[in-house]
Design an enzyme around this catalytic site. Structure first.
Site, PDB file in Angstrom:
ATOM      1  N   ASP A 271      22.872  37.694  32.216  1.00  0.00           N
ATOM      2  CA  ASP A 271      24.033  38.533  31.946  1.00  0.00           C
ATOM      3  C   ASP A 271      25.075  37.620  31.286  1.00  0.00           C
ATOM      4  O   ASP A 271      25.628  36.723  31.923  1.00  0.00           O
ATOM      5  CB  ASP A 271      24.570  39.123  33.246  1.00  0.00           C
ATOM      6  N   HIS A 272      25.352  37.867  29.995  1.00  0.00           N
ATOM      7  CA  HIS A 272      26.230  36.982  29.221  1.00  0.00           C
ATOM      8  C   HIS A 272      27.681  37.025  29.703  1.00  0.00           C
ATOM      9  O   HIS A 272      28.490  36.182  29.323  1.00  0.00           O
ATOM     10  CB  HIS A 272      26.162  37.349  27.730  1.00  0.00           C
ATOM     11  N   ARG A 273      28.029  37.983  30.547  1.00  0.00           N
ATOM     12  CA  ARG A 273      29.397  38.061  31.048  1.00  0.00           C
ATOM     13  C   ARG A 273      29.676  36.994  32.096  1.00  0.00           C
ATOM     14  O   ARG A 273      30.836  36.653  32.346  1.00  0.00           O
ATOM     15  CB  ARG A 273      29.661  39.454  31.647  1.00  0.00           C
ATOM     16  N   ILE A 274      28.622  36.468  32.731  1.00  0.00           N
ATOM     17  CA  ILE A 274      28.814  35.448  33.765  1.00  0.00           C
ATOM     18  C   ILE A 274      28.080  34.150  33.441  1.00  0.00           C
ATOM     19  O   ILE A 274      28.496  33.082  33.860  1.00  0.00           O
ATOM     20  CB  ILE A 274      28.376  35.988  35.143  1.00  0.00           C
TER      21      ILE A 274
ATOM     22  N   PRO B 240      25.341  42.918  28.564  1.00  0.00           N
ATOM     23  CA  PRO B 240      25.051  42.130  27.353  1.00  0.00           C
ATOM     24  C   PRO B 240      24.153  40.948  27.723  1.00  0.00           C
ATOM     25  O   PRO B 240      24.617  39.929  28.214  1.00  0.00           O
ATOM     26  CB  PRO B 240      26.440  41.662  26.910  1.00  0.00           C
TER      27      PRO B 240
END
Length: 386
Positions: free
Chosen positions: A359-362, A188
């Site tokens: 990376d929107h997860r991190i 994402p």
């Protein structure tokens, strides 16, 4: 007898393609000889023999072979064994009366192929041993036959050109396509852009040019600024993996380099600790090796972040795709003169647009903005890069 297996030539390699055999089946090889060129997911590398003997190829050129699977074997050449007790020199094969002298395996196979009677051949090798050159000489006619006039061939019927050209992808390009598709499907991502005032950086580079023939480029300055910012923002130098954050202790910046039919990313290791001049020299050397096809897998491994520059093509800004296993990639556009309002007056300013894909997860929006702001601060006060 020893097997030659498909070696692991890069950290991400799962299989390799046999591009070209440098030695033929039946040919004698020595330990350390380059025997085969193998295409990995990153480069084409020559592989060396681990032992000496006679090579027998078991997988042909073009074969795609998993790591650890046999591609050839090396057998001990007959008549070359040494005594285990005294390490004596190889003993020649005895020659019985009325029988042909001993011959190498290559010579025997060639003689059978060419119809040469070994009993009528005089060997020029050690102790009269028949070698390949002896067989070739025996098969050569004493006087060449007169050349025969070739009969004219009928002209072929014209073949219509196809409307669609199908081009096979190289292993490296297939790998790039697969990884980019995986990244777009699973990560994402979001992007943030920022305009950088490069007037001071351009002035500094102009001064450095008068001191050295090859001064650091503006892209080298971006690499150095990004490396220093990554050290201050550990998550930008990390990766999301299986519900955890991997935060790298070393800052290794990959530099995207376009080469014919591929894209390579050599790595500047410990870029945060290296002086700007060393980064400039290393990026030039790595880019040259990439374009010449001499880049090794080790020189493309270990990247924790990537910088991609299309400014030399006049692209003002673009969005790059994150490399697998990284938190972000920084896209560098072209330097441009733009109108700038300063204290109510319109002046000309020198600007560069940087676009960070995350990376929107991190990385969240505030994390990305803080990282990019630090890169801007370093580039707008470039003496900090020295």
């Amino acid at each position: 007898m020893s097997e030659v297996i498909m070696p692991r030539l890069s950290d991400s390699m799962e299989e390799g393609t046999i591009v070209h055999w440098l030695k033929a089946s039946g040919e004698a090889v020595r330990r350390g000889d380059e025997i085969v060129e193998i295409e990995t997911d990153k480069a084409t590398v020559a592989h060396e023999a681990d032992s000496s003997g006679v090579l027998t190829i078991v997988r042909a050129e073009g074969a795609v072979v998993p790591i650890g699977s046999p591609i050839a074997r090396i057998d001990e050449e007959p008549g070359t064994a040494t005594s285990p007790e005294d390490g004596a020199a190889p003993r020649p094969e005895p020659t019985a009366p009325g029988r042909p002298a001993s011959a190498s395996p290559v010579a025997r196979r060639l003689a059978q192929k060419l119809g040469v009677d070994l009993a009528a051949v005089t060997g020029s090798g050690p102790n009269g041993r028949i070698v390949r050159a002896d067989v070739e000489a025996a098969a050569r006619p004493a006087t060449p036959a007169p050349a025969r006039e070739p009969e004219p061939e009928p002209l072929p019927e014209p073949v219509p050109e196809p409307e669609v050209e199908v081009v096979a992808l190289s292993r490296a390009r297939r790998t790039i396509a697969q990884r980019m598709a995986e990244t777009k499907a699973t990560v994402p991502e979001f992007t943030v852009s920022m305009a950088i005032d490069m007037a001071e950086a351009v002035s500094l580079r102009r001064q450095l040019t008068t001191l050295a023939a090859e001064a650091p480029s503006l892209n080298d300055m971006v690499v150095k600024a990004a490396a220093l910012a990554l050290r201050e923002h550990p998550r930008a130098n990390g990766a999301y993996r299986d519900g955890t954050f991997e935060l790298h202790r070393r800052v290794n910046v990959g530099i995207a380099v376009a080469v014919p039919d591929s894209l390579l990313v050599p790595t500047v290791v410990d870029a945060d600790r290296k002086p700007l001049t060393q980064i400039a020299a290393q990026t030039r050397a790595l880019a040259a090796k990439a374009r010449d096809g001499r880049l090794t897998p080790d020189e493309q491994a270990g990247g924790t972040f990537t910088v991609s520059n299309l400014g030399m093509f006049g692209v003002t800004e673009f969005t790059a795709i994150i490399n697998r296993g990284q938190a972000g990639i920084l896209a560098v556009g072209a330097l441009a003169d733009v109108p700038v309002v300063d204290a109510g007056r319109v002046t000309v300013g020198t600007r560069l647009t940087l676009t960070l894909t995350c990376d929107h997860r991190i990385l969240y929006g505030a994390d990305a903005a803080a990282f990019l702001a630090r890169v801007r601060a370093l580039l707008e006060t470039p003496l900090a890069l020295l």
